[in-house]
Design a protein around this motif. Structure first.
Motif, PDB file in Angstrom:
ATOM      1  N   ASP A 101      63.291  16.120  61.999  1.00  0.00           N
ATOM      2  CA  ASP A 101      63.427  17.382  61.211  1.00  0.00           C
ATOM      3  C   ASP A 101      62.710  18.458  61.619  1.00  0.00           C
ATOM      4  N   VAL A 102      63.211  19.649  61.878  1.00  0.00           N
ATOM      5  CA  VAL A 102      62.804  21.015  62.175  1.00  0.00           C
ATOM      6  C   VAL A 102      62.096  21.882  61.218  1.00  0.00           C
ATOM      7  N   THR A 103      62.181  21.311  59.818  1.00  0.00           N
ATOM      8  CA  THR A 103      61.651  22.355  58.954  1.00  0.00           C
ATOM      9  C   THR A 103      60.460  22.933  58.917  1.00  0.00           C
ATOM     10  N   LEU A 104      59.864  23.769  58.674  1.00  0.00           N
ATOM     11  CA  LEU A 104      58.483  24.225  58.846  1.00  0.00           C
ATOM     12  C   LEU A 104      58.327  25.227  57.662  1.00  0.00           C
ATOM     13  N   LEU A 105      57.685  25.041  56.551  1.00  0.00           N
ATOM     14  CA  LEU A 105      57.408  26.073  55.767  1.00  0.00           C
ATOM     15  C   LEU A 105      55.874  25.955  55.080  1.00  0.00           C
ATOM     16  N   GLY A 106      55.340  26.848  54.737  1.00  0.00           N
ATOM     17  CA  GLY A 106      54.005  27.095  54.346  1.00  0.00           C
ATOM     18  C   GLY A 106      53.789  28.174  53.185  1.00  0.00           C
ATOM     19  N   GLN A 107      53.068  27.489  52.316  1.00  0.00           N
ATOM     20  CA  GLN A 107      53.115  28.247  50.913  1.00  0.00           C
ATOM     21  C   GLN A 107      51.677  28.081  50.324  1.00  0.00           C
ATOM     22  N   ARG A 108      51.100  29.153  49.810  1.00  0.00           N
ATOM     23  CA  ARG A 108      49.672  29.263  49.180  1.00  0.00           C
ATOM     24  C   ARG A 108      50.048  29.654  47.622  1.00  0.00           C
ATOM     25  N   SER A 109      49.742  28.853  46.761  1.00  0.00           N
ATOM     26  CA  SER A 109      49.851  29.086  45.452  1.00  0.00           C
ATOM     27  C   SER A 109      48.391  29.107  44.568  1.00  0.00           C
ATOM     28  N   GLU A 110      48.168  29.406  43.556  1.00  0.00           N
ATOM     29  CA  GLU A 110      47.006  29.499  42.847  1.00  0.00           C
ATOM     30  C   GLU A 110      47.115  28.863  41.516  1.00  0.00           C
ATOM     31  N   VAL A 111      46.401  27.864  41.113  1.00  0.00           N
ATOM     32  CA  VAL A 111      46.553  27.151  39.968  1.00  0.00           C
ATOM     33  C   VAL A 111      45.184  27.616  39.071  1.00  0.00           C
ATOM     34  N   GLN A 112      45.722  27.972  37.815  1.00  0.00           N
ATOM     35  CA  GLN A 112      44.529  28.502  36.742  1.00  0.00           C
ATOM     36  C   GLN A 112      44.186  27.019  36.148  1.00  0.00           C
ATOM     37  N   LEU A 113      43.047  26.953  36.324  1.00  0.00           N
ATOM     38  CA  LEU A 113      42.215  25.890  35.522  1.00  0.00           C
ATOM     39  C   LEU A 113      41.161  26.157  34.799  1.00  0.00           C
ATOM     40  N   SER A 114      41.194  25.513  33.403  1.00  0.00           N
ATOM     41  CA  SER A 114      40.281  25.935  32.390  1.00  0.00           C
ATOM     42  C   SER A 114      38.878  25.337  32.822  1.00  0.00           C
ATOM     43  N   LEU A 115      38.119  26.236  32.248  1.00  0.00           N
ATOM     44  CA  LEU A 115      36.629  25.699  32.636  1.00  0.00           C
ATOM     45  C   LEU A 115      35.793  25.239  31.503  1.00  0.00           C
ATOM     46  N   LYS A 116      34.647  24.483  31.513  1.00  0.00           N
ATOM     47  CA  LYS A 116      34.228  23.914  30.606  1.00  0.00           C
ATOM     48  C   LYS A 116      33.042  24.994  30.064  1.00  0.00           C
ATOM     49  N   PRO A 117      32.539  25.001  28.717  1.00  0.00           N
ATOM     50  CA  PRO A 117      31.411  25.909  28.601  1.00  0.00           C
ATOM     51  C   PRO A 117      30.227  25.778  29.360  1.00  0.00           C
ATOM     52  N   LEU A 118      29.840  26.773  30.130  1.00  0.00           N
ATOM     53  CA  LEU A 118      28.734  26.825  31.186  1.00  0.00           C
ATOM     54  C   LEU A 118      27.670  27.716  30.921  1.00  0.00           C
ATOM     55  N   PRO A 119      26.591  27.481  31.528  1.00  0.00           N
ATOM     56  CA  PRO A 119      25.538  28.525  31.060  1.00  0.00           C
ATOM     57  C   PRO A 119      25.902  29.502  32.017  1.00  0.00           C
ATOM     58  N   SER A 120      25.201  30.930  31.637  1.00  0.00           N
ATOM     59  CA  SER A 120      25.623  32.104  32.420  1.00  0.00           C
ATOM     60  C   SER A 120      24.778  31.897  33.943  1.00  0.00           C
ATOM     61  N   LEU A 121      25.236  32.855  34.752  1.00  0.00           N
ATOM     62  CA  LEU A 121      24.663  32.670  35.918  1.00  0.00           C
ATOM     63  C   LEU A 121      22.883  33.167  35.909  1.00  0.00           C
ATOM     64  N   SER A 122      22.813  34.122  35.014  1.00  0.00           N
ATOM     65  CA  SER A 122      21.422  34.581  34.859  1.00  0.00           C
ATOM     66  C   SER A 122      20.437  33.571  34.318  1.00  0.00           C
ATOM     67  N   THR A 123      21.246  32.822  33.228  1.00  0.00           N
ATOM     68  CA  THR A 123      20.338  31.606  32.643  1.00  0.00           C
ATOM     69  C   THR A 123      20.005  30.337  33.961  1.00  0.00           C
ATOM     70  N   ILE A 124      21.191  30.135  34.658  1.00  0.00           N
ATOM     71  CA  ILE A 124      20.717  29.170  35.565  1.00  0.00           C
ATOM     72  C   ILE A 124      19.615  29.694  36.431  1.00  0.00           C
ATOM     73  N   GLN A 125      19.651  31.095  36.922  1.00  0.00           N
ATOM     74  CA  GLN A 125      18.714  31.504  37.757  1.00  0.00           C
ATOM     75  C   GLN A 125      17.251  31.657  37.156  1.00  0.00           C
ATOM     76  N   ASP A 126      17.248  31.869  35.997  1.00  0.00           N
ATOM     77  CA  ASP A 126      15.912  31.694  35.407  1.00  0.00           C
ATOM     78  C   ASP A 126      15.312  30.420  35.040  1.00  0.00           C
ATOM     79  N   GLN A 127      16.230  29.409  34.881  1.00  0.00           N
ATOM     80  CA  GLN A 127      16.011  28.087  34.834  1.00  0.00           C
ATOM     81  C   GLN A 127      15.474  27.371  36.516  1.00  0.00           C
ATOM     82  N   TRP A 128      16.129  28.095  37.415  1.00  0.00           N
ATOM     83  CA  TRP A 128      15.948  27.730  38.829  1.00  0.00           C
ATOM     84  C   TRP A 128      14.481  28.389  39.196  1.00  0.00           C
ATOM     85  N   ALA A 129      14.014  29.535  38.773  1.00  0.00           N
ATOM     86  CA  ALA A 129      12.589  30.135  39.039  1.00  0.00           C
ATOM     87  C   ALA A 129      11.768  29.201  38.280  1.00  0.00           C
TER      88      ALA A 129
END
Length: 462
Positions: free
Chosen positions: A314-342
């Motif tokens: 077969d000589v078929t050649l097809l390329g496709q990029r899509s985007e899948v929307q995935l739900s996120l869990k409840p997560l701490p904010s970036l600033s909270t994580i950075q404070d905990q790290w510090a």
């Protein structure tokens, strides 16, 4: 494509194919702490060179290529670094995002590739190293296209029992730890691609196998491609051709014995996979040949005679990029994580928080995250790449439902964020669930999306 029970035919693609390989071994002293338990920040030697391999696919000269790159690197802790690299390749080679998959082998003994680690011991070398990887990638792309020639890519499934299930339940608790679980069967599927020229000579191979490269761990002080390097060395020696490795859906798969500080076990595992690859190559029919039922010969028993016959790949050649929307869990904010790290003084917990920071930066502060998905059709086969660490359920379901097409499935392609574990694990205390930002059901949604998109591509083909 329907199954013909009177013909045995490998999935294949016919077109222009090129291959190039580059050395991407990092400089001495680069930051390379990949384990929270490690007491070391930098490597003090090289086990085997790190390689980058590029294979280009075209229907014919001047047609839009698809470019598949495999690199002996671990994972992206910073999504900005990944996009900085990939965007430069797209721009330098005049590509759109659907044409390129940059896939990491996921070795856990590789160099640091996170620019946020610049202030750490050896971190000053990371930026220059990423520039080197970009330079070598562009060189490999251009060389693979310049050297492309008429070829046939032939796929065949084999087996290798190196991978075992790595979700081990702890007795009388809800906790599961990351290590060999002898009570659960693991996916042992191996997919091998053989690329041959017009003289039927092999000039490249592709190995798609799912098994975490976690043989070398916190006591290791050497840069290493893990088992992938010895496997590649064996296959390349036997075929006299470059070998590109693609990490499969290995979220729940790893060797039984792992987390060591010595390379002998790595080399043993590489030989195990290498022998399986060579056995799979030996089991292949010649390019453009299939086994066809010919006749029945009446002897002591009625004997079915099968013979090799020609067919046009077969000589078929097809390329496709899509985007899948995935739900996120409840997560701490970036600033909270950075404070905990510090405020954290524990070396292991500080590393966990640093990685959590990178994940939060990648997905943003919304309720959903758009995850890239690449689906390529090469003849009567598919290559499916996505950036996360999906469990083997992804490849098992796709290969079952998309048969007789050969299906290659790739983790850590064009990025990295977190695990995609089955929804039944979300009530467990397990690393793959508490590490990931994605909510329960995300793996199942991804599988559904891939099946639907692949089905539409099959309709386009017909």
């Amino acid at each position: 494509m329907e199954i013909n029970h009177h013909v045995l035919k490998h999935s294949s693609f016919k077109g222009l194919v090129g291959v190039a390989q580059e050395d991407i071994t990092p400089p001495p002293g680069i930051y390379s702490r990949n384990w929270g338990a490690s007491e070391y920040d930098i490597s003090d030697g090289i086990h085997q060179p790190l390689k980058l391999t590029c294979i280009s696919f075209q229907q014919e000269d001047k047609k839009k290529p698809l470019l598949l790159i495999g690199a002996d690197l671990g994972w992206w802790k910073n999504s900005e670094d990944e996009w900085a690299l990939r965007s430069k390749l797209l721009e330098a080679c005049s590509l759109d995002p659907s044409q390129l998959m940059f896939c990491l082998s996921h070795t856990h003994a590789g160099p640091g590739i996170c620019s946020d680690d610049a202030s750490k011991t050896g971190g000053h070398l990371i930026s220059g190293y990423l520039d080197l990887v970009i330079e070598r990638s562009i060189s490999a792309i251009n060389e693979s296209l310049a050297l492309s020639k008429k070829a046939v890519l032939t796929w065949h499934y084999g087996k290798c029992d190196l991978a075992t299930n790595r979700d081990l339940p702890q007795p009388e608790t809800n906790r599961m730890v990351v290590g060999f679980n002898p009570g659960k069967t693991a996916d042992d599927t191996l997919l091998v691609g053989r690329i041959t020229d017009s003289y039927d000579q092999i000039f490249a191979t592709i190995v798609n196998y799912a098994c975490h490269p976690t043989t070398l761990a916190w006591e290791n002080r050497l840069i290493s491609p893990d088992y992938i390097g010895p496997m590649r060395e064996m296959v390349e020696h036997q075929t006299n051709a470059p070998c590109l490795f693609l990490q499969g859906a290995s979220g729940d798969l790893a060797p039984a014995e792992q987390y060591v500080g010595f390379t002998e076990l790595t080399e043993k595992y590489g030989r195990r996979l290498g022998y399986a690859v060579l056995a799979t190559l030996e089991a292949m029919l010649p390019p453009g040949r299939q086994l066809s039922f010919s006749k029945v010969v009446e002897s002591g028993a009625p004997l079915a005679v099968w013979v090799k016959t020609a067919y046009q790949p077969d000589v078929t050649l097809l390329g496709q990029r899509s985007e899948v929307q995935l739900s996120l869990k409840p997560l701490p904010s970036l600033s909270t994580i950075q404070d905990q790290w510090a405020q954290c003084n524990d070396r292991v917990m500080k590393e966990r928080l640093w990685r959590q920071r990178g994940v939060r930066k990648a997905v943003g502060d919304g309720d959903f995250a758009g995850i890239g998905l690449w689906i390529w059709q090469l003849g009567d086969s598919f290559i499916i790449g996505q950036p996360n660490e999906a469990y083997s359920q992804l490849q098992l379901e796709l290969r079952r439902d998309m048969a007789p097409y050969a299906v290659g499935v790739i983790n850590v392609a064009n990025g990295h964020i977190g695990y995609l574990a089955p929804e039944e694990l979300y009530d467990k205390d397990i690393y793959s669930v508490w590490q990931t930002p994605f909510a329960s059901g995300s793996l199942e949604l991804l599988i559904k999306e891939v099946k639907e998109l692949a089905k539409e591509m099959m309709k386009t083909e017909s």
